[in-house]
Design a protein around this motif. Structure first.
Motif, PDB file in Angstrom:
ATOM      1  N   PHE A 245       0.827  -1.307   0.137  1.00 54.50           N
ATOM      2  CA  PHE A 245       0.079   0.045   0.361  1.00 54.50           C
ATOM      3  C   PHE A 245       0.778   1.659   0.115  1.00 54.50           C
ATOM      4  O   PHE A 245      -0.013   2.172   0.173  1.00 54.50           O
ATOM      5  N   ALA A 246       2.051   1.437  -0.295  1.00 56.65           N
ATOM      6  CA  ALA A 246       2.689   2.384  -0.214  1.00 56.65           C
ATOM      7  C   ALA A 246       2.335   2.728  -1.902  1.00 56.65           C
ATOM      8  O   ALA A 246       2.772   1.557  -2.929  1.00 56.65           O
ATOM      9  N   PRO A 247       3.312   3.933  -2.106  1.00 54.92           N
ATOM     10  CA  PRO A 247       4.063   5.400  -1.285  1.00 54.92           C
ATOM     11  C   PRO A 247       3.048   5.486  -0.124  1.00 54.92           C
ATOM     12  O   PRO A 247       3.042   6.603   0.414  1.00 54.92           O
ATOM     13  N   LYS A 248       1.833   5.577  -0.675  1.00 60.47           N
ATOM     14  CA  LYS A 248       0.382   5.427   0.040  1.00 60.47           C
ATOM     15  C   LYS A 248      -0.255   5.110  -0.327  1.00 60.47           C
ATOM     16  O   LYS A 248      -0.598   4.606  -1.598  1.00 60.47           O
ATOM     17  N   PRO A 249      -1.873   4.988   1.122  1.00 57.34           N
ATOM     18  CA  PRO A 249      -1.472   5.389   1.642  1.00 57.34           C
ATOM     19  C   PRO A 249      -1.222   5.099   2.772  1.00 57.34           C
ATOM     20  O   PRO A 249      -0.411   6.323   4.045  1.00 57.34           O
ATOM     21  N   ARG A 250      -0.491   3.860   2.749  1.00 60.66           N
ATOM     22  CA  ARG A 250       0.566   3.513   3.713  1.00 60.66           C
ATOM     23  C   ARG A 250       2.429   4.241   3.789  1.00 60.66           C
ATOM     24  O   ARG A 250       2.779   3.814   2.806  1.00 60.66           O
ATOM     25  N   ILE A 251       2.173   5.146   5.144  1.00 64.53           N
ATOM     26  CA  ILE A 251       3.724   5.782   4.379  1.00 64.53           C
ATOM     27  C   ILE A 251       4.686   5.444   5.098  1.00 64.53           C
ATOM     28  O   ILE A 251       6.159   6.122   5.377  1.00 64.53           O
ATOM     29  N   SER A 252       4.360   4.607   6.593  1.00 58.08           N
ATOM     30  CA  SER A 252       5.851   4.012   7.234  1.00 58.08           C
ATOM     31  C   SER A 252       5.077   3.240   8.075  1.00 58.08           C
ATOM     32  O   SER A 252       3.448   2.464   7.757  1.00 58.08           O
TER      33      SER A 252
END
Length: 360
Positions: A245-252
């Protein structure tokens, strides 16, 4: 012919006696894992199974691992553990908080089997506990969340109101508030570790309430998918990287790294050096990892977050450092004072500024 067979058998017996039964020592060590969710959950159980496979890779044909997934907390867990012990397991890892009493109960019946319980606090001569200081990772997430929110509303999906989850909420809030005094937390309790439908619904409720950043202490990727569908909502991977799910919504993300611990404990059983201990490690020893902070996060925020991670890892900074008050306004930690492990392990209160009550 008979004479030759007799001599061969006798020679084997003498050889075994001379080596202290080395042939028997070559039997595989059997290690069991009891999982609360499916190994494909993309989160908590996935990472425990990564650790199981690391054990197989480390020890090869010296070890046999078995696992049962989707085991509810309660009587079913006790039944599964009992069957593993009956099937010859030498060591059993029980990987959810609600397995605590079942683990203790089964361990009493099988004193020669070693048990390791994740995130609990009850021990016995043949039961050890292990957990990670997830709250250290939550501090880093909180900092990023506080910087990234535009609505000043951060959503948090809680699983169960146990100390581990309460610590995480408090740590994230403290560090979001440090960088953004206007931040507000909204908490939805899902009362599940893994239920994609409930987790997605919780995320949607938080988004409807104005949250544009969501943290979770549940195990599926459903909140990530809900945020992706909503657009303009940031999320963090829970227990596993959830990098799809990166680079967004999952940002870390917070990554639970169980493999080194599992390898160490299996080796101790093999060596005969295993003993009941309580292990609680964090970012410094590597049990808690911080997943890649994506380029959706401004460079200066990323730098600030990584600096916080390094300070925690080195022991220079503790995420629960005063001055801090409890939710009711009473004093908790004075300036520069840090929380002791006993208080953290039993944490049953929110810090000042968090709204809402902890469910009983």
């Amino acid at each position: 012919m008979l004479k030759r067979t007799f001599l061969t058998t006798a020679a084997v017996a003498l050889a075994m006696a001379a080596t202290g039964g080395a042939a028997l020592a070559q039997e595989k060590t059997k290690v069991g894992f009891v999982y609360v969710g499916p190994i494909g959950d993309g989160g908590w159980t996935h990472e425990h199974d990564v650790g199981r496979r690391a054990v197989e890779e480390e020890f090869g044909d010296k070890v046999e691992t078995v696992y049962v997934e989707n085991v509810p907390e309660g009587p079913d867990a006790e039944r599964v553990m009992t069957q593993m012990a009956l099937d010859g397991a030498d060591l059993i890892f029980t990987t959810s908080f609600g397995y605590m009493d079942p683990t203790i109960n089964v361990a009493k019946k099988f004193p020669d089997v070693k048990f390791e319980h994740a995130t609990g606090y009850k021990t016995a001569e043949n039961v050890g506990t292990y957990s990670a200081r997830f709250y250290e990772g939550r501090a880093v997430q909180g900092l990023i969340a506080g910087e990234m929110t535009e609505s000043n509303i951060i959503g948090y999906i809680g699983s169960y109101p146990i100390p581990e989850v309460i610590r995480g909420i408090n740590s994230a809030y403290i560090h979001a508030k440090k960088v953004n005094p206007d931040v507000e937390f909204k908490i939805v309790w899902a009362f599940t570790w893994f239920d994609p439908a409930k987790e997605a619904d919780a995320a949607k409720v938080l988004i409807e309430q104005g949250a544009d950043v969501i943290l979770q202490h549940t195990d599926s990727t459903a909140p990530q998918a809900a945020a992706e569908a909503a657009g303009n909502v940031y999320t963090f991977g829970q227990a596993s990287d959830m990098a799809e799910f990166a680079p967004k919504p999952r940002i870390s993300s917070i990554i639970d790294n169980w493999a080194p611990y599992y390898i160490e404990q299996v080796k101790a059983v093999m060596d005969g050096t295993w003993k009941s201990e309580q292990t609680w490690d964090g970012i410094g020893p590597g049990m808690v990892g911080i997943g890649e902070i994506t380029d959706a996060v401004p460079a200066e925020v990323k730098e600030e977050a990584l600096a916080l991670k390094d300070r925690i890892a080195s022991g220079e900074y503790h995420p629960f450092t005063g001055p801090l008050k409890k939710q009711d306004g009473s004093d908790w930690l004075a300036e520069g004072e840090t929380a002791d492990d006993g208080t953290l392990l039993g944490m049953n209160f929110f810090v000042e500024g968090i709204e809402g009550e902890i469910p009983q």
